[in-house]
Design a protein around this motif. Structure first.
Motif, PDB file in Angstrom:
ATOM      1  N   HIS A   1      -9.276  -4.615  -9.850  1.00  0.00           N
ATOM      2  CA  HIS A   1      -8.780  -3.494  -9.045  1.00  0.00           C
ATOM      3  C   HIS A   1      -9.951  -2.602  -8.674  1.00  0.00           C
ATOM      4  O   HIS A   1     -10.928  -2.536  -9.418  1.00  0.00           O
ATOM      5  N   ILE A   2      -9.857  -1.909  -7.537  1.00  0.00           N
ATOM      6  CA  ILE A   2     -10.866  -0.883  -7.268  1.00  0.00           C
ATOM      7  C   ILE A   2     -10.686   0.238  -8.292  1.00  0.00           C
ATOM      8  O   ILE A   2      -9.571   0.507  -8.740  1.00  0.00           O
TER       9      ILE A   2
ATOM     10  N   GLN B   1     -10.870   3.445  -8.003  1.00  0.00           N
ATOM     11  CA  GLN B   1     -10.130   4.620  -7.509  1.00  0.00           C
ATOM     12  C   GLN B   1     -10.696   5.921  -8.055  1.00  0.00           C
ATOM     13  O   GLN B   1      -9.986   6.934  -8.120  1.00  0.00           O
TER      14      GLN B   1
ATOM     15  N   GLU C   1     -13.099   7.310  -3.304  1.00  0.00           N
ATOM     16  CA  GLU C   1     -11.883   7.609  -2.534  1.00  0.00           C
ATOM     17  C   GLU C   1     -10.881   6.452  -2.575  1.00  0.00           C
ATOM     18  O   GLU C   1     -11.259   5.296  -2.436  1.00  0.00           O
ATOM     19  N   SER C   2      -9.606   6.792  -2.723  1.00  0.00           N
ATOM     20  CA  SER C   2      -8.547   5.781  -2.730  1.00  0.00           C
ATOM     21  C   SER C   2      -7.237   6.399  -2.270  1.00  0.00           C
ATOM     22  O   SER C   2      -7.111   7.619  -2.215  1.00  0.00           O
ATOM     23  N   HIS C   3      -6.255   5.532  -1.938  1.00  0.00           N
ATOM     24  CA  HIS C   3      -4.962   5.983  -1.398  1.00  0.00           C
ATOM     25  C   HIS C   3      -5.173   6.799  -0.118  1.00  0.00           C
ATOM     26  O   HIS C   3      -4.461   7.774   0.132  1.00  0.00           O
TER      27      HIS C   3
ATOM     28  N   THR D   1       0.853  -1.193   0.000  1.00  0.00           N
ATOM     29  CA  THR D   1       0.000   0.000   0.000  1.00  0.00           C
ATOM     30  C   THR D   1       0.888   1.243   0.000  1.00  0.00           C
ATOM     31  O   THR D   1       2.097   1.151   0.218  1.00  0.00           O
TER      32      THR D   1
ATOM     33  N   ASP E   1      -6.928  -1.258  -2.290  1.00  0.00           N
ATOM     34  CA  ASP E   1      -6.069  -1.027  -3.454  1.00  0.00           C
ATOM     35  C   ASP E   1      -5.021  -2.140  -3.482  1.00  0.00           C
ATOM     36  O   ASP E   1      -4.225  -2.249  -2.559  1.00  0.00           O
TER      37      ASP E   1
ATOM     38  N   GLU F   1     -10.719   4.640   2.098  1.00  0.00           N
ATOM     39  CA  GLU F   1     -10.965   3.782   0.945  1.00  0.00           C
ATOM     40  C   GLU F   1     -11.879   2.619   1.337  1.00  0.00           C
ATOM     41  O   GLU F   1     -11.594   1.903   2.293  1.00  0.00           O
TER      42      GLU F   1
ATOM     43  N   CYS G   1     -15.541   1.955  -5.912  1.00  0.00           N
ATOM     44  CA  CYS G   1     -15.146   2.218  -4.534  1.00  0.00           C
ATOM     45  C   CYS G   1     -16.011   3.356  -3.992  1.00  0.00           C
ATOM     46  O   CYS G   1     -16.411   4.251  -4.731  1.00  0.00           O
TER      47      CYS G   1
END
Ligand SMILES: [Zn+2]
Length: 421
Positions: free
Chosen positions: A198-199, A201, A384-386, A91, A99, A390, A380
């Motif tokens: 994958h999400i 993002q 929201e990601s990172h 991550t 993620d 998330e 997602c």
């Protein structure tokens, strides 16, 4: 035509794996910090190796610390090209639970379900867990690039910041010899296909209430440095009409760049997300400003035309210039694989949406090796990601795993019906 195997994934099992994996590197309130080869990452890898073995996969770790789980066909030769699926386990600092994690856990569930179904595999399947996708050491997608001999000279010895360990150091800490990284190199001919879940993002799928995105490609990217010069001076004694304030000029550029990108339509996004003001003190008129611009588009021509407008904006400002930091060509996913994913969705009545990815992934590496590649996106929450917030809906994760499993079986049958010459 052979009867198609019915493969059924189990949502509860996938959910448990995702929750268990999210404990590695968890810092309550601050998300997950499982940067590549840190202690949490090493512990998570150990846990995941055990899960793969439990699921009946043969597991090994290559010279770049990529984890490889494999199922050989019960019938037929084992030297046929494999169908591979996977993602990364690392991550970013204070990142989220899904993620990368979603990709490896859905892959595990898909392969486990395929094995349980009794489907007579005509070709090997592989689960790939790549090292340092996020670029925690230096550059991203390390593991997948190492697998195809795409590392740059000396890149393993470089680290992202002072006092941070390099990949070479961390590989040594694991008992690996960075000099022997080449031992993990694979031939593209060993792969029939690569699939990554994958999400998304981003907010697109959620806003459309659609559980599956079929990725058509990964965007072209350009990064640029804009420099604006003015004249520093006393903030109290210099009258307004005698000033050359670099930050005021920069502000006009920012607004104009935003308008130029918007005029390019929905195919392009652009962000000025980093700015430095010099000397950067309250009582001095800014003498110099540096700004970083990130442009991404699914169409190279759109990117070029918007960049031209931005050049004009910058050049029409006194003492301003723009230079290119880096450009990266986009990659296209394989039409046959996109078709297979689409058929898998249609067969179960699952709504899907074809879209581009604005973010880079390990799946970018495979098309450069002419390996047919596909990506399946899952929405997602809030886009929201990172970040610690998330989140996903587990039923969407399960839908992603099911579409992955069905697509792997579909491609394996194609492989069986049309064996390579
Ligand atoms: Zn990722």
């Amino acid at each position: 035509m052979m009867a198609k195997a019915t493969v059924q994934i189990q949502e509860s099992r996938l959910r448990q794996d995702l929750l268990d994996l999210a404990r590695f590197g968890e810092d309550p309130g601050r998300g997950i910090t499982r940067t590549a080869l840190n202690d949490a990452d090493l512990a998570a890898r150990q846990w995941f190796k055990e899960r793969m073995r439990e699921a009946g996969l043969k597991v090994h770790e290559d010279a770049a610390a990529n984890l490889i789980g494999r199922i050989d066909p019960a019938a037929g030769p084992t030297d046929r090209p494999c169908i591979a699926t996977g993602s990364h386990i690392d991550t970013v600092v204070q990142g989220g639970k899904f993620d990368g994690a979603l990709g490896i856990c859905t892959s595990l569930e898909a392969l486990r379900a395929i094995r349980e179904s009794g489907f007579a595999l005509p070709c090997p399947l592989e689960l790939l867990v790549f090292t340092d996708e996020e670029g925690g050491h230096f550059a991203g997608t390390f593991g997948s690039r190492a697998m195809f001999n795409l590392l740059q000279e000396g890149e393993m010895e470089k680290s992202r910041g002072a006092g941070m360990s390099s990949l070479a150091q961390d590989l040594k800490r694991m008992g690996k010899d960075p000099q022997k990284i080449y031992q993990g190199i694979r031939s593209p001919s060993e792969f029939r296909a690569f699939l990554e879940v994958h999400i998304e993002q981003g907010p697109v799928l959620e806003s459309m209430d659609i559980p599956i995105g079929i990725v058509e490609g990964i965007v072209h990217l350009g990064r640029y440095l804009i420099q604006v010069e003015g004249k520093a001076g006393h903030a109290g004694t210099t009258p307004m009409h005698l000033r050359d304030d670099a930050l005021v000029k920069a502000a006009e550029i920012i607004t104009a760049v935003n308008e130029a990108v918007r005029s390019g339509g929905p195919e392009i996004v652009g962000t000025i997300g980093e700015i430095g003001v010099h000397p950067g003190v309250i009582n001095v008129i800014p003498g110099e400003v540096e700004m970083a611009l990130d442009l991404r588009s699914m169409k190279e021509a759109t990117l070029a035309s918007v960049k031209k407008k931005i050049d004009e904006i910058v050049h029409s400002t006194d003492n301003a210039k723009i230079e290119t930091i880096l450009t990266k060509g986009g990659v296209k996913m394989d039409p046959g694989i996109m078709e297979a994913i689409e058929l898998s969705c249609r067969q179960r009545g699952i709504p899907f949406h074809r879209m581009w990815s604005g973010a880079g992934h390990d799946a970018m590496t495979f098309p450069t090796q002419h390996i047919p590649t596909g990506m399946i996106f899952v929405p997602c929450v809030g886009g929201e990601s990172h970040c610690p917030n998330e989140d996903i809906r587990f039923e969407d994760a399960a839908t992603g795993a099911q579409v992955l499993a069905d697509t792997v079986v579909r491609l394996a049958l194609q492989e069986f019906l049309h064996p390579p010459p």
